[in-house]
Design a protein around this motif. Structure first.
Motif, PDB file in Angstrom:
ATOM      1  N   PRO A 272     130.316  95.506  21.354  1.00 36.11           N
ATOM      2  CA  PRO A 272     129.040  96.019  21.838  1.00 36.11           C
ATOM      3  C   PRO A 272     128.356  96.914  20.814  1.00 36.11           C
ATOM      4  O   PRO A 272     129.007  97.576  20.009  1.00 36.11           O
ATOM      5  CB  PRO A 272     129.457  96.836  23.067  1.00 36.11           C
ATOM      6  N   TYR A 273     127.045  96.922  20.862  1.00 33.04           N
ATOM      7  CA  TYR A 273     126.230  97.820  20.044  1.00 33.04           C
ATOM      8  C   TYR A 273     125.148  98.374  20.960  1.00 33.04           C
ATOM      9  O   TYR A 273     124.214  97.665  21.332  1.00 33.04           O
ATOM     10  CB  TYR A 273     125.637  97.072  18.845  1.00 33.04           C
ATOM     11  N   LEU A 274     125.295  99.643  21.338  1.00 30.64           N
ATOM     12  CA  LEU A 274     124.515 100.196  22.436  1.00 30.64           C
ATOM     13  C   LEU A 274     123.364 101.074  21.998  1.00 30.64           C
ATOM     14  O   LEU A 274     122.603 101.555  22.828  1.00 30.64           O
ATOM     15  CB  LEU A 274     125.449 100.996  23.357  1.00 30.64           C
ATOM     16  N   GLY A 275     123.199 101.292  20.709  1.00 25.65           N
ATOM     17  CA  GLY A 275     122.148 102.184  20.249  1.00 25.65           C
ATOM     18  C   GLY A 275     122.575 103.637  20.366  1.00 25.65           C
ATOM     19  O   GLY A 275     123.618 103.955  20.929  1.00 25.65           O
ATOM     20  N   PRO A 276     121.780 104.559  19.829  1.00 25.92           N
ATOM     21  CA  PRO A 276     122.162 105.979  19.774  1.00 25.92           C
ATOM     22  C   PRO A 276     122.638 106.507  21.130  1.00 25.92           C
ATOM     23  O   PRO A 276     122.021 106.205  22.150  1.00 25.92           O
ATOM     24  CB  PRO A 276     120.873 106.668  19.340  1.00 25.92           C
ATOM     25  N   PRO A 277     123.767 107.273  21.120  1.00 32.55           N
ATOM     26  CA  PRO A 277     124.514 107.740  19.948  1.00 32.55           C
ATOM     27  C   PRO A 277     125.503 106.722  19.386  1.00 32.55           C
ATOM     28  O   PRO A 277     126.280 107.048  18.504  1.00 32.55           O
ATOM     29  CB  PRO A 277     125.267 108.947  20.506  1.00 32.55           C
ATOM     30  N   ASP A 278     125.499 105.504  19.903  1.00 32.02           N
ATOM     31  CA  ASP A 278     126.340 104.447  19.359  1.00 32.02           C
ATOM     32  C   ASP A 278     125.599 103.776  18.200  1.00 32.02           C
ATOM     33  O   ASP A 278     124.466 104.146  17.859  1.00 32.02           O
ATOM     34  CB  ASP A 278     126.697 103.449  20.465  1.00 32.02           C
ATOM     35  N   ALA A 279     126.217 102.744  17.632  1.00 25.63           N
ATOM     36  CA  ALA A 279     125.641 102.042  16.486  1.00 25.63           C
ATOM     37  C   ALA A 279     124.723 100.908  16.936  1.00 25.63           C
ATOM     38  O   ALA A 279     124.720 100.500  18.109  1.00 25.63           O
ATOM     39  CB  ALA A 279     126.759 101.486  15.620  1.00 25.63           C
TER      40      ALA A 279
END
Length: 458
Positions: A272-279
């Motif tokens: 998964p790539y979830l967007g801020p604060p994730d990548a």
């Protein structure tokens, strides 16, 4: 579970221990916000175990960028054009006689995502196993489920450095970073992968048939029960068994995996790539972006495609081609990757389409040609190119399967074509005429790996 990056602090500390001797003794620092390795290894709480587990999922995707860009360049599925640093072209394409060495650009000093990142995930999994083993708050079923999950990820991750350095061998005994074991040959490394996945199956079987007792990220949204995780584990084993040339083992694993001959081809677990604060999804590029640093479709992929193949929708034709000049000439990319709807689209790490093609490959190698053709036709018909009409011989069917894998698994974060061509002694068939480069067989151990031996020895 929407804040995957919050778990990276511990992952970084753990990852450092596989690359060095930790002379600063970071584990002795009391951090009120994050657990230390020693604290989670001795009677951890459930929140601490959750912390390490989610950190492992973050580490599990650490290879994606480097492997996707580099290995798919080696197999000429893509070019990673980079106008700022010509080494992405000259070195990765092997132009002007450039060959891999221990300090090779992008890999030689640390191993990059092809070597260091997998071992960081493996070591994080070891910490999770230790935490679960010594946690009194867990029932036996909970303990075995966590340990099984960790071993499954380890099995997957060990295949990355093994296929990167290939016959140069990898270390499989890395539980003690200060005293790692010797390098072992490729076949032994792949047998170790199988043993880990078999052990994961035993642990997951002992965990029962309920839900996984901790929260997994959305990449496992359809696989968050023990039976479904066992299916993922078997899918990974099927890939490993193909590399081991255990064709009956491939079929046995597939029959217990999530393979569905009538199901969606993209079904499977994902990073998964979830967007801020994730990548963000590292493979997403804005269509027609004005840039000279981008992944483009290799010209041979476009040239060799079957007309009207629906898989060509993966390729977006740019209004303005991307050009980069090298010492060997100009590289021009006319198409870019169109697989990702946006920068938070998850990236599958094994999917139903691959499993069906593994089934075809296993049947072909066992001379079960009718079954191989039936599996091939599932893929062909889904692509809208009709049924297979070629010869029913092992050679012809393997060629057909490798062709279908080239388009079904194009540029996935694994470098399938590079590995496939090597498995069948077909590296010479990968074209270099478009870039005047070289097709590599394998890479040497990174210099840091050998320097580590010298450092520990002292």
């Amino acid at each position: 579970m929407k804040k995957l990056d919050l778990y990276k602090t511990l992952a970084i500390l753990i990852g450092l221990s596989i690359l060095g001797c930790n002379p600063l003794k970071l584990d002795e620092i009391d951090d009120p916000n994050n657990p230390s390795v020693s604290s989670v290894s001795n009677n951890a709480t459930k929140p601490q175990i959750q912390f390490v587990l989610t950190g492992l999922e973050s580490r599990h995707r650490g290879y994606v960028t480097n492997v996707s860009q580099a290995w798919n360049t080696f197999g000429r599925e893509i070019w990673y054009l980079n106008g700022s640093d010509p080494r992405f072209q000259t070195d990765w394409l092997g132009q002007n006689g450039r060959v891999p060495d221990r300090s090779y650009f992008g890999f030689g000093n640390t191993g990059g995502g092809s070597f260091a990142a997998p071992y960081q995930a493996i070591n994080q999994a070891n910490v999770l196993i230790s935490a679960a083993t010594n946690a009194s708050v867990l029932s036996d079923a909970e303990r075995r489920s966590v340990i099984g999950f960790a071993k499954m990820i380890q099995g997957y991750q060990f295949m990355i450095p093994a296929n990167f350095v290939y016959n140069n061998g990898i270390r499989i005994d890395v539980a003690d970073p200060l005293n790692p074991g010797p390098f072992v040959p490729y076949d032994q490394a792949m047998d170790h992968v199988k043993s880990l996945l078999d052990a994961a199956e035993s642990d997951l079987m002992a965990a029962g048939n309920g839900n996984f007792p901790f929260s997994l990220t959305p990449g496992f949204a359809q696989f968050n029960t023990i039976p479904r995780l066992r299916q993922v584990n078997k899918a990974i084993l099927a890939r490993a068994n193909a590399y081991r040339k255990d064709w009956q083992g491939v079929l046995t694993a597939l029959n217990e995996s999530f393979m569905d001959l009538n199901g969606g081809l993209n079904a499977g677990p994902a990073h998964p790539y979830l967007g801020p604060p994730d990548a963000f999804n590292p493979l997403f590029y804005i269509p027609n972006a004005a840039t000279n640093t981008i992944v483009v479709v290799h010209p041979s992929v476009l040239e060799d495609a079957t007309p009207n193949d629906s898989r060509l929708a993966k390729f977006f034709q740019r209004n303005n081609p991307v050009t980069v000049s090298t010492d060997a000439g100009t590289l021009t990319g006319t198409h870019q990757d169109a697989r990702w709807a946006n920068n938070t689209t998850p990236i599958p790490f094994i999917k139903n389409e691959e499993l069906i093609l593994l089934k075809a490959e296993a049947h072909a190698n066992l001379d079960q040609f009718a079954d191989a053709v039936a599996a091939i036709n599932i893929i062909r018909q889904a692509a809208g190119i009709g049924v297979y009409s070629g010869a029913s011989t092992r050679t012809a069917l393997i060629d057909e399967i490798l062709y279908q894998r080239r388009y079904s698994l194009w540029a996935e974060p694994w470098g399938h074509r590079w590995i496939d061509a090597r498995r069948y002694d077909k590296l010479s068939e990968i074209p270099t005429s478009f870039d005047s480069g070289t097709i590599f067989t394998q890479f040497p151990h990174p210099q840091a790996e050998l320097s580590w031996d010298q450092y520990v020895g002292n």
